[in-house]
Design a protein around this motif. Structure first.
Motif: not given
Lengths: 299, 274
Positions: A204-215, A191-198, A181-184
Motif C-alpha cells: 500500500i505505502v510503497w506504490p503510494l509514495v512513488a513521488p517521494a521515491v523519485t525525489i 487495516r480493516i481487511d487485516g493487512a499487517s504492517d509488513g 499525503r496518503i488518505p487516511q
C-alpha cells in the motif's frame, strides 16, 4: 507603459547579471575548456577530443577514473538500499505518531544541518582503531573491532555508513511527507481487511509514495556521483587506504588542481572530466526521471 | 490504538535505537570537549570529571577558529542579504507583471537548478582570477549569490504568484508608485517564503567546503569548515582540543536549528516535498 518596462528591467537586471557572469559564462567555459590544452591558467592550443580520449582510455587517467566510477556506483547502490531503506522504515514508524515522534524528527534531522567536514572529522575520531568510540563500544561486548578506515575492505563501507548517518533524516522526512499525503481512508481500509504492517509497507505505502521515491532516488544519485567532502575529510585526497575510497570527485580534484605529490594544475583534462561527469549525471537523471515518473500513481 | 503487538515493539525499538545512534555521538562530542586526552581514552562514555575549560581556552588562544567563525558568519550573512534582495526583485517582476519575455526569463533562472555549479569550478577559478577576486571573500560571496538565485527565484515566484491582486490594484488606483506597492504592500506578505529561501541557501553556504578549498588560500580569510580541516590536522593527537573544536564549530548552527527546527526542516526539504 515604457516606465513600467524600465521598472521591470531594473528589477530583473541584478539577478540576471549575476547569473550571467557566475553561472552561464562559466558553464559555457566548462565545455569550451575541455577541448584545449592548458598553459598554467590560460587555454593554449585547441586539441579536439584528445582530453576526453586521455581521460577515458589512456594511462594514467583510465585506471583511476574507472576504479573511482565503480566506487561511486557502490556508494549509490548502498545508500539506496541501506540509508534510504532504513529511512523508509523510520518514516513509517514516525507516521504512527507515537509519543515523542516530533522530538525524533528533530533529532534524526540534526546531522543534516551540519557540514560534511564536521560530520567527517567527528566520525574519523569515533572510528579510530585504538581510541575510537566505536571500537570501545564493541570491546564492551567482547568484539575486537578492525581499523575501520585503515582497512581496504572496511574503509568504503565506513564512509557509506557515515554518509547514511549524515543524511538519513533528509530521506526519512521526505518519505514521511509522502506518507502523510496518503488518505487516511486508504490505510484504514487496508487495516480493516487485516493487512499487517509488513503488507501495508510493501503493497500500500510503497506504490503510494512513488513521488517521494523519485525525489530521493535523484537526490541520492546526484549526491553519490558528486561525492567529495566526506571522502576528502575522512580518507584524504588519494582515497586512502590504497585508493579503496577513491571516487570521481577526488580524481577530478587531483587532476584539475594537483595532488599532494604533484602540485600541477591540469585544467584541460580536469575540464574534460567535469564535462563527462556532468553529461553522465544529466543523462542518467533524465532517463531515471522518465522511468520513475511513469510509475507514480496520481491519487 | 496502541497495542503491544510484536510489530509495535519492533517499531518502538527501532525508533529508540535510531534516536540513540543519531544523538549519542553529539553527546560524546560535547562531553569530550571538557576532557583531557587521558580521560577520553580511559572513560570515553562517562561524563567529564569536571567542567574543565582548558581545551576551549587553548582553541581561543592558540588557533584562528574564532576568525574562521567570523568569516563564515560574514560571508553567509552578506550572501543571503544580497541573494534575497536580488532574488526577490527578479521573482517579483516575474510573478506580478506580464511582459513579453516573462516565460523565457523564468526558465533562464529555473534552468540554473539543473546546473551543478561545482563542476564549473575550473572556469569559475579562471573567472575569479580575471576579475581579481581569487582568494577574496567577495568572490566567494558572489558565487554563492549566483548559486542560490535559481532556488530563490523559484520559491519566491511561486509564492508571490499566489498573493491576491486586489491589494495591489487598489493601491495603484490610489496613485501609489510601483516601488511603493512592492516594498510596503506585497513584500511584507512574502516574508515566510523569504525565510524558507533564506534557510535553504544559508545552510549550504555556511557548511560549504569545496569552494573555499579551491578559492581561498590566505589563512585569515578561511571559512569555518575549511579552517576546521586545517585545525584538525595541526592538533591531531590532542583529542580533547579536537572535540572542543568540533563542538565550537557545530554549536552555532545546532543552536539555530534547535530554535527554528520547523523552519529549517521546511527550508531544507523545500522542493523535495510539496
Amino acid at each position: 507603459m515604457r516606465r513600467q518596462g524600465l521598472w521591470i528591467a531594473a528589477l530583473l537586471t541584478p539577478a540576471a547579471l549575476t547569473m550571467a557572469v557566475f553561472v552561464v559564462w562559466p558553464m559555457l567555459g566548462a565545455f569550451r575548456y575541455a577541448f584545449f590544452s592548458f598553459n598554467g591558467l590560460l587555454p593554449a592550443d585547441f586539441v579536439g577530443l584528445s582530453n576526453f580520449v586521455d581521460v577515458l582510455a589512456r594511462a594514467p587517467f583510465k585506471a583511476a577514473v574507472f576504479a573511482a566510477l565503480w566506487h561511486n556506483i557502490i556508494v549509490f547502490v548502498c545508500l539506496m538500499l541501506f540509508q534510504n531503506g532504513l529511512a523508509y522504515l523510520i518514516a513509517y514508524a514516525l507516521l504512527k505518531q507515537w509519543p515523542l515522534h516530533r522530538v525524533h524528527q528533530v533529532i534524526v534531522f540534526l546531522p543534516v544541518v551540519l557540514s560534511a567536514v564536521i560530520v567527517g572529522f567527528l566520525w574519523k575520531l569515533f572510528l579510530h582503531p585504538l581510541f575510537g568510540l566505536v571500537n570501545a563500544a564493541l570491546a564492551l561486548v567482547g568484539i575486537h573491532g578492525p581499523p575501520w578506515l585503515g582497512n581496504e575492505s572496511t574503509a568504503l563501507g565506513s564512509l557509506i555508513f557515515v554518509n547514511g548517518w549524515h543524511f538519513l533524516g533528509m530521506a526519512a522526512l521526505i518519505f514521511l511527507a509522502g506518507m502523510q499525503r496518503i488518505p487516511q481512508e486508504v490505510m484504514e481500509a487496508a487495516r480493516i481487511d487485516g493487512a499487517s504492517d509488513g503488507v501495508l509497507l510493501r503493497r500500500i505505502v510503497w506504490p503510494l509514495v512513488a513521488p517521494a521515491v523519485t525525489i530521493i532516488f535523484i537526490l541520492t544519485f546526484i549526491g553519490s556521483f558528486n561525492w567529495f567532502e566526506l571522502p576528502y575529510v575522512m580518507a584524504g585526497l588519494t582515497g586512502s587506504p590504497g585508493g579503496a575510497t577513491d571516487v570521481l570527485g577526488l580524481v577530478f580534484y587531483r587532476t584539475a588542481f594537483g595532488s599532494v605529490s604533484s602540485g600541477l594544475q591540469d585544467f584541460g583534462h580536469g575540464s574534460a572530466l567535469a564535462v563527462l561527469m556532468f553529461l553522465f549525471i544529466a543523462v542518467f537523471s533524465a532517463v531515471a526521471l522518465r522511468f520513475l515518473r511513469r510509475r507514480e500513481i496520481a491519487l | 490504538m496502541k497495542r503491544f503487538t510484536p510489530g509495535a515493539v519492533a517499531v518502538q525499538t527501532l525508533l529508540l535505537l535510531n534516536g540513540l545512534v543519531m544523538l549519542y555521538p553529539f553527546v560524546v562530542m560535547l562531553m569530550s570537549a571538557f576532557k583531557s586526552n587521558a580521560e577520553i581514552f580511559a572513560s570515553p562514555f562517562a561524563l567529564p570529571e569536571s567542567l574543565d575549560l582548558t581545551n576551549i581556552h587553548r582553541i581561543l588562544d592558540e588557533t584562528d577558529l574564532a576568525t574562521y567563525l567570523a568569516n563564515s558568519a560574514l560571508i553567509t550573512a552578506s550572501s543571503i542579504a544580497v541573494l534575497l534582495t536580488f532574488g526577490t526583485m527578479a521573482a517579483y517582476a516575474i510573478a506580478r507583471y506580464t511582459f513579453r519575455l516573462r516565460e523565457i526569463v523564468f526558465f533562464f533562472f529555473v534552468a540554473g537548478l539543473m546546473v551543478p555549479l561545482k563542476l564549473a569550478i575550473i572556469p569559475l577559478f579562471i573567472q575569479l582570477d580575471v576579475l581579481h577576486l581569487l582568494d577574496t571573500r567577495l568572490g566567494l560571496m558572489l558565487i554563492y549569490v549566483a548559486m542560490g538565485l535559481p532556488s530563490t527565484v523559484f520559491i519566491l515566484t511561486g509564492f508571490l504568484r499566489t498573493l491576491p491582486g486586489e491589494l495591489e490594484e487598489s493601491a495603484r488606483i490610489e496613485g501609489a508608485s510601483e516601488a511603493r506597492i512592492m516594498w510596503q504592500i506585497m513584500l511584507p506578505l512574502a516574508r515566510p517564503a523569504m525565510v524558507i529561501a533564506g534557510i535553504q541557501n544559508a545552510v549550504p553556504i555556511w557548511n560549504d567546503f569545496f569552494f573555499p578549498l579551491v578559492f581561498i588560500t590566505t589563512d585569515s580569510r578561511k571559512t569555518l569548515p575549511q579552517g576546521l580541516s586545517v585545525f584538525m590536522g595541526e592538533y591531531n593527537t590532542d583529542w580533547g582540543v579536537l572535540f572542543a573544536g568540533l563542538s565550537l564549530a557545530a554549536l552555532p548552527i545546532m543552536i539555530c536549528y534547535i530554535a527554528l527546527s520547523r523552519q529549517f526542516i521546511a527550508g531544507l526539504t523545500a522542493g523535495a516535498v510539496k
